[in-house]
Scaffold this active site. Sequence first.
Site, PDB file in Angstrom:
ATOM      1  N   GLY A  39      49.999  47.184 -11.801  1.00 22.14           N
ATOM      2  CA  GLY A  39      50.488  47.995 -10.755  1.00 22.14           C
ATOM      3  C   GLY A  39      48.621  48.570 -10.090  1.00 22.14           C
TER       4      GLY A  39
ATOM      5  N   GLY B 117      52.403  46.674 -16.964  1.00 18.98           N
ATOM      6  CA  GLY B 117      52.727  47.447 -15.422  1.00 18.98           C
ATOM      7  C   GLY B 117      51.889  46.550 -14.973  1.00 18.98           C
TER       8      GLY B 117
ATOM      9  CE  LYS C  18      49.026  65.879 -11.192  1.00 22.47           C
ATOM     10  NZ  LYS C  18      48.141  64.248 -12.119  1.00 22.47           N
TER      11      LYS C  18
ATOM     12  CB  VAL D 205      45.677  51.466 -12.749  1.00 21.67           C
ATOM     13  CG1 VAL D 205      44.963  51.366 -14.568  1.00 21.67           C
ATOM     14  CG2 VAL D 205      45.994  52.733 -12.031  1.00 21.67           C
TER      15      VAL D 205
HETATM   16  P1  NAD Z   1      51.421  51.776  -9.808  1.00 18.53           P
HETATM   17  O1  NAD Z   1      52.827  52.059  -9.335  1.00 18.53           O
HETATM   18  O2  NAD Z   1      50.634  51.200  -8.208  1.00 18.53           O
HETATM   19  O3  NAD Z   1      51.642  50.753 -10.886  1.00 18.53           O
HETATM   20  C1  NAD Z   1      53.375  51.273 -11.454  1.00 18.53           C
HETATM   21  C2  NAD Z   1      53.580  49.317 -12.063  1.00 18.53           C
HETATM   22  O4  NAD Z   1      54.300  49.704 -13.139  1.00 18.53           O
HETATM   23  C3  NAD Z   1      54.259  48.881 -11.273  1.00 18.53           C
HETATM   24  O5  NAD Z   1      54.058  47.084 -10.562  1.00 18.53           O
HETATM   25  C4  NAD Z   1      55.843  48.656 -11.829  1.00 18.53           C
HETATM   26  O6  NAD Z   1      56.477  47.892 -10.408  1.00 18.53           O
HETATM   27  C5  NAD Z   1      55.824  48.796 -12.754  1.00 18.53           C
HETATM   28  N1  NAD Z   1      56.431  49.680 -13.511  1.00 18.53           N
HETATM   29  C6  NAD Z   1      57.095  50.967 -13.427  1.00 18.53           C
HETATM   30  N2  NAD Z   1      58.567  50.306 -14.857  1.00 18.53           N
HETATM   31  C7  NAD Z   1      58.178  49.251 -15.288  1.00 18.53           C
HETATM   32  C8  NAD Z   1      58.424  49.021 -17.056  1.00 18.53           C
HETATM   33  N3  NAD Z   1      59.396  49.741 -16.813  1.00 18.53           N
HETATM   34  N4  NAD Z   1      58.273  47.817 -16.877  1.00 18.53           N
HETATM   35  C9  NAD Z   1      57.299  47.309 -16.339  1.00 18.53           C
HETATM   36  N5  NAD Z   1      56.357  47.319 -15.413  1.00 18.53           N
HETATM   37  C10 NAD Z   1      57.449  48.652 -14.795  1.00 18.53           C
HETATM   38  O7  NAD Z   1      51.242  52.832 -10.222  1.00 18.53           O
HETATM   39  P2  NAD Z   1      49.160  53.239 -10.720  1.00 18.53           P
HETATM   40  O8  NAD Z   1      48.488  53.711  -9.969  1.00 18.53           O
HETATM   41  O9  NAD Z   1      48.641  51.389 -11.421  1.00 18.53           O
HETATM   42  O10 NAD Z   1      49.836  53.715 -11.988  1.00 18.53           O
HETATM   43  C11 NAD Z   1      49.602  53.534 -13.181  1.00 18.53           C
HETATM   44  C12 NAD Z   1      49.306  54.790 -14.321  1.00 18.53           C
HETATM   45  O11 NAD Z   1      48.515  54.945 -14.397  1.00 18.53           O
HETATM   46  C13 NAD Z   1      50.747  55.648 -13.618  1.00 18.53           C
HETATM   47  O12 NAD Z   1      51.120  56.112 -15.728  1.00 18.53           O
HETATM   48  C14 NAD Z   1      49.278  56.834 -12.975  1.00 18.53           C
HETATM   49  O13 NAD Z   1      50.065  58.211 -13.979  1.00 18.53           O
HETATM   50  C15 NAD Z   1      48.568  56.345 -14.438  1.00 18.53           C
HETATM   51  N6  NAD Z   1      46.349  56.940 -13.099  1.00 18.53           N
HETATM   52  C16 NAD Z   1      47.195  56.081 -12.226  1.00 18.53           C
HETATM   53  C17 NAD Z   1      45.728  56.631 -12.060  1.00 18.53           C
HETATM   54  C18 NAD Z   1      45.243  55.994 -10.324  1.00 18.53           C
HETATM   55  O14 NAD Z   1      44.345  56.049 -10.201  1.00 18.53           O
HETATM   56  N7  NAD Z   1      46.440  55.526  -9.718  1.00 18.53           N
HETATM   57  C19 NAD Z   1      45.162  56.877 -12.639  1.00 18.53           C
HETATM   58  C20 NAD Z   1      45.545  58.439 -13.677  1.00 18.53           C
HETATM   59  C21 NAD Z   1      45.837  57.361 -14.319  1.00 18.53           C
END
Ligand code: NAD
Length: 356
Positions: free
Chosen positions: A187, A185, A80, A189
Amino acid sequence: MSIFAHPDFDHHEQINFVSDEASGLKAIIAVHNTNLGYALGGTRFFPYANDHAALTDVLRLSRGMSYKSAMARLALGGGKSVIIGHPSTDKNPDLLRAFGRALEGMNGRYVAAEDSGTSVADMKIIHETTEHVSGYHEKIDAQGQVRSGDPSPATAYGCFVGIKAAVEHQLQRRDLNDLVVGVQGLGSVGFRLARLLHEAGARLLVTDINAAVLQQAQEELGAHVMSPDQLMRAPMDIFAPCALGGAITPETLTHLQATIVAGGANNQLDHPDTGDLLHQRGICYAPDYVINAGGIIDIYYERLGTHEPARVNAHIDGIHATLMEIFQRSAATDTANSALADTIARERLMPLGKSA
Ligand code: NAD
């Protein structure tokens, strides 16, 4: 700052401290373990309070990547990188190119990918100075559409597969009809996962800090919108953390009504001991780095140059069997799912001829 005595130092093979005065780059690249292959893992761009916080993060995250790839049966090691700074004010193309040159100097022992604070567009700029970066290609998805290198659709699909495995084990059923799922959340995912759950007949409770996505989920998926605090106390079958890490703590567990915790967020447990608490309460926890491995599987095939949707999805479907093995061994040995996943990952990381 002590490195070898750092509580999160886990015999990492290599830690590179990188700087470029002209562009302001300050970064740390950690290679945890390459027994199974070169290290692949995201580049996080974050305004760490100090260098120690950045080192702690990169040590933990790189180890997590070794475990994630080992559990996903990929010929990959774990690494990382973190770039210290604010992504919206400190990021610039020269800095990203300088970071690419640092990667180039590692000769492929570590390959970078998108993570929080970095984007597919950033990966394209890094690619100007190195081949050792992933997630910048266009890909064809299962519907035949061209899409960017964004791994989140694959991550969401893997979470959906994992939720079905947890339901099969915990609730003894193979469908999701009318099960209530709380998604924290929405986002990249979380929203995609919510859509898959909705299509499978589940009822959704959702929370986010972004009002626009909440409205979209209400209109498009018939989701019931709640405040973050309400969601943690609401009656539900499955809790799917898809926001930040640390959603599961001893405190949140006193209110949580779900009997399954399965979602996409990294580092869902505030502390390893919280995994034991989940086990004692009879809650089926799908270990985060197992259920959210869809994205790394997707990137792996992209690197191989054999990114066919059917092949990628077939590999992601393997998350079901991996979780079932964890759930069954956990029940047989009265061990927390989280601890058992760590044990299996360490077994798989051992070089041939040694034992864990
Ligand atoms: P993202 O930033 O697109 O989405 C995160 C969402 O969570 C956003 O909509 C944000 O507004 C919301 N959020 C933030 N704080 C919050 C809170 N306190 N309460 C409720 N909602 C809140 O991120 P993502 O890419 O969707 O990733 C989400 C999680 O999955 C992260 O922990 C990331 O590390 C993990 N992850 C993502 C991937 C990937 O392919 N994107 C892969 C493995 C793990």
